[in-house]
Design an enzyme around this catalytic site. Structure first.
Site, PDB file in Angstrom:
ATOM      1  CE  LYS A  79      -3.873   1.999   2.621  1.00 51.67           C
ATOM      2  NZ  LYS A  79      -4.683   1.891   3.845  1.00 51.67           N
ATOM      3  CB  SER A 154      -8.051   3.532   2.689  1.00 57.78           C
ATOM      4  OG  SER A 154      -7.211   3.033   3.722  1.00 57.78           O
ATOM      5  CB  SER A 178      -8.131   0.696   5.662  1.00 61.22           C
ATOM      6  OG  SER A 178      -8.954   1.818   5.512  1.00 61.22           O
TER       7      SER A 178
HETATM    8  N1  GLN Z   1     -12.849   4.119   6.303  1.00 56.46           N
HETATM    9  C1  GLN Z   1     -12.263   4.551   7.548  1.00 56.46           C
HETATM   10  C2  GLN Z   1     -11.819   5.979   7.398  1.00 56.46           C
HETATM   11  O1  GLN Z   1     -12.097   6.510   6.410  1.00 56.46           O
HETATM   12  C3  GLN Z   1     -11.103   3.659   7.892  1.00 56.46           C
HETATM   13  C4  GLN Z   1      -9.886   3.946   7.125  1.00 56.46           C
HETATM   14  C5  GLN Z   1      -8.698   3.157   7.492  1.00 56.46           C
HETATM   15  O2  GLN Z   1      -8.790   2.143   8.178  1.00 56.46           O
HETATM   16  N2  GLN Z   1      -7.537   3.651   7.052  1.00 56.46           N
HETATM   17  O3  GLN Z   1     -11.231   6.580   8.230  1.00 56.46           O
END
Ligand code: GLN
Length: 496
Positions: A79, A154, A178
């Site tokens: 990532k 994400s 994410s």
């Molecule tokens: N969707 C959540 C957010 O937008 C989690 C994101 C993540 O785990 N990086 O913060």
């Protein structure tokens, strides 16, 4: 069947027996990338030449009779929020376009030492903020199971790359879900480790008290394998914990007879899809058949997880992202009159709208006069949420929940409505707030052939137990392993 379709542990076995070479493996990986990447768009950067060079080096060592490193032949995707020396790392953001880190994250050094090959950096929601990978400054990633749908986020690029057989393993990061949510939407295994289990050194910070790096893999064995490599204490991260790393693969081999499983009733809320619910019910029967005892449990503060998370995560993000000001890293706006207009223009042009929304929210929550009412209150509720888990784990070994309320949703379906998008992580956020480990794995498919995920949550540093439970389910369910059939032509028509 081509080599890229196998799992990492299958490849490792074939390489050990000298039936295949690392070069052959990487050729199959890049053939697949050439075939499908145009429709999936999982990667921001690919290291093709470097990969093939490293593969040849490994093969030469093997030929000379030198020892074969444990992850030789394993193509790993990373990532793009994890620092890679010499390779651009931009977090899916325009503000870091062109930033080339001068150092590797600890997880990268550990993977390389084990002989893994980093084939590229994957697409993501900008700075990890999102649940669909549509908040990337470089365009969305598509779900290999249905190109008109999101891969989750994400870490959507990482999950899609593994699901599309473009990599064997990917690293993601999980602040509120994410790793697990995209793993679920793409039918893969994704594990968020206990806070402190895996070093965060070299992870570009979103919300430091919640962020963790973890793997997305094709099966539980691969997940156990890679966890052994990336876990463990690191002097460079003061929050990493000095505890021995267990042999995760070995513990998978034990059964789950007498395991006590709690099913939190608050996770079966209105809005959860009926197919998700019925698939999960079927999965729970399998755990029962394997000898586990299942009971309903209550985690009464669950309903406060989402607001608590969005106060803490945005507060920490507003402080962490203050460093992107056009002075030290990446993008700097042109045509500014003085220093403060340079800051302003750089940040206005460099950040996307979701990141700006969160910086504003977080700055507000931390501002004097509101700090006690919002940030401090959220921290107190966070403790209550953690105590719910402590209580549950005094009686149960693991908790089982759905990972995501629905299977993969359509591109553009939620992106204009941030509150609906935030609900995608309703089942994954509590584990981050409590700092405990959780794994998502596939437990079935919808009628329209979309994967459905199941989440197993454990107490602090009980990765062994959640992996064991996941492995036993994986070996004994009747779901059957499917692969997505990627149909590029169909997508093109829709895209026009
Ligand atoms: N969707 C959540 C957010 O937008 C989690 C994101 C993540 O785990 N990086 O913060």
């Amino acid at each position: 069947m081509t080599l890229n379709q196998l799992t990492a542990h299958e490849i490792i076995n074939l390489i050990r027996k000298k039936k295949i070479t690392t070069y052959e493996v990487m050729q199959d990986i890049f053939n697949q990338i050439d075939k499908v990447e145009n429709s999936i768009k999982a990667f921001l950067i690919l290291n093709r030449e470097e990969t093939l060079k490293q593969a040849k080096e490994i093969d030469a060592k093997v030929k000379n009779g030198e020892e074969i490193p444990p992850l030789a032949g394993i193509a790993v995707a990373i990532k793009d929020i994890i620092a890679t020396r010499g390779t651009e790392t931009n977090c899916g953001s325009k503000i870091l376009k062109g930033f080339i880190p001068p150092y590797n994250a600890t997880v990268i050094n550990r993977l390389k030492k084990a002989g893994a090959i980093i084939i590229g950096k994957t697409n993501m929601d900008e700075f990890g903020m999102g649940s669909s990978t549509e908040n990337s400054a470089f365009g969305p990633t598509h779900n290999p199971w249905d190109l008109e749908r999101v891969p989750g986020g994400s870490s959507g690029g990482s999950a899609a790359a593994v699901a599309a057989d473009e990599a064997f393993i990917a690293l993601g990061t999980d602040t509120g879900g994410s790793i697990r949510q995209p793993a679920s939407l793409c039918g893969m295994v994704g594990l968020k480790p206990t806070y402190g289990r895996v070093s965060r050194y070299g992870l570009l910070a979103y919300a430091s008290s919640l962020d963790q790096i973890g793997p997305i893999t094709k099966d539980v064995t691969d997940c156990a394998l890679i966890m052994k490599v990336i876990s463990g204490h690191d002097n460079m991260d003061s929050t990493s914990v000095n505890l021995e790393v267990p042999d995760y693969l070995k513990s998978c081999q034990e059964g789950i007879k007498d395991l006590k499983i709690g099913v939190p009733k608050e996770y079966f809320i209105e809005g959860i899809g009926s197919e998700v619910k019925s698939t999960l019910d079927k999965a729970l029967k399998i755990f029962e058949k394997l000898g586990a005892k299942i009971e309903e449990v209550s985690l009464p503060h669950t309903e406060y997880s989402l607001p608590t998370y969005y106060l803490i995560a945005t507060a920490e993000a507003s402080s962490n992202l203050a460093r992107y000001d056009g002075v030290q890293y990446g993008y700097r706006a042109e045509d500014h009159e003085d220093l403060s207009s340079m800051y302003q223009k750089t940040r206005s042009e460099g950040f996307g709208s979701e990141v700006k929304r969160r910086i504003m929210l977080g700055t507000y929550a931390l501002s004097s006069g509101y700090y006690d009412a919002y940030y401090l209150k959220a921290q107190k509720v966070r403790t209550l949420i953690k105590e719910d888990f402590d209580k549950a784990f005094s009686k149960y070994d693991i908790l089982i929940t759905p990972t995501s309320p629905t299977p993969a949703f359509k591109l553009k379906e939620k992106v204009l409505d941030p509150l609906t998008m935030y609900l995608s992580d309703i089942h994954t956020i509590p584990a981050n707030l409590a700092g405990i480990p959780a794994i998502s794995l596939n437990c079935g498919y919808s009628k329209t052939n979309l994967p459905i995920g199941l989440q197993i949550i454990g107490k602090h540093f009980s990765e062994e137990t959640i992996l064991r439970a996941a492995f036993n389910f994986e070996q004994n369910n009747d779901v059957g392993k499917r692969k997505p059939s990627i149909k590029p032509a169909k997508y093109k028509e829709v895209a026009e």
